[in-house]
Design an enzyme around this catalytic site. Sequence first.
Site, PDB file in Angstrom:
ATOM      1  N   SER A  94       4.226  -2.270   3.783  1.00  0.00           N
ATOM      2  CA  SER A  94       4.407  -4.329   3.856  1.00  0.00           C
ATOM      3  C   SER A  94       3.833  -4.628   4.961  1.00  0.00           C
ATOM      4  CB  SER A  94       5.653  -4.761   3.940  1.00  0.00           C
ATOM      5  OG  SER A  94       6.166  -6.269   4.659  1.00  0.00           O
ATOM      6  N   TYR A 123      13.479  -4.489   8.926  1.00  0.00           N
ATOM      7  CA  TYR A 123      12.725  -4.870   7.880  1.00  0.00           C
ATOM      8  C   TYR A 123      11.199  -4.410   8.873  1.00  0.00           C
ATOM      9  CZ  TYR A 123      10.742  -5.522   3.806  1.00  0.00           C
ATOM     10  OH  TYR A 123       9.269  -5.322   2.427  1.00  0.00           O
TER      11      TYR A 123
END
Length: 249
Positions: free
Chosen positions: A132, A145
């Site tokens: 990501s 995350y």
Amino acid sequence: MPTALVTGASAGLGAEFARQLAGRGYHLVLVARDADRLSAAQNALPASVEVLPADLATDDGCAAVAARLGKGDVDLLVNNAGIGTYRPFGVADLALEERQLDLNVRAVLRLTHAAVRAMTDRGSGRILNVSSVAGFVPRGGNATYSASKAWVTMFSEALSIQLQGTGVTVTAVCPGFTHTEFHERAGADMSNVGGRMWLSADQVVRDGLADTLVGKPVSVPSRRYQALVAAARTLPRPVLRAVAARRGL
């Protein structure tokens, strides 16, 4: 017929990877923990498909998929399964934080390990790890995350160096905000994200596969996110932290 194994294949990017790979003539091995959704995905694809229900946040789930990779017939591994919490660290339950690391990091480590062994033995293969853009930015609102995706990107890039000359490549695909059910399932309020910042799953998968099949170590779909990543990599860290804090990331 080449074979691709896709984790998190019952929805979102995983389902789109399965769709596009079926269109390319791959035999598919689809992995997810929801057996009913896997069966529906299998029936919806005009391709040769086998399903492997497994919860990759568990030892047994990882072991089952690693054993399938160990058969040595998988040409492309897509490590797509992952979750986000979108809750401040210390507020979210510790068990949820640990599950996030189990799925986003430990499962990627274990399945990549199995794939590297099998693929290097035969001298060919591709590994695509879904990371990501969040991994390039210190996000105070989602620290675990971001850290997990930073690990995925660095791990993939380092392996791409290690595996040079083996016939095996590793690519980290790093999308930005993408229209899937990911944020809804995480319970995240995304109303502050402008429309032009959103990518389609079709574009992310198309760009990611193209870069993977030519062995590019890091793939960032779309020019606007490529520009953002370039800025994140070149800005002084105090400046980057200030920008992240001001934008509430």
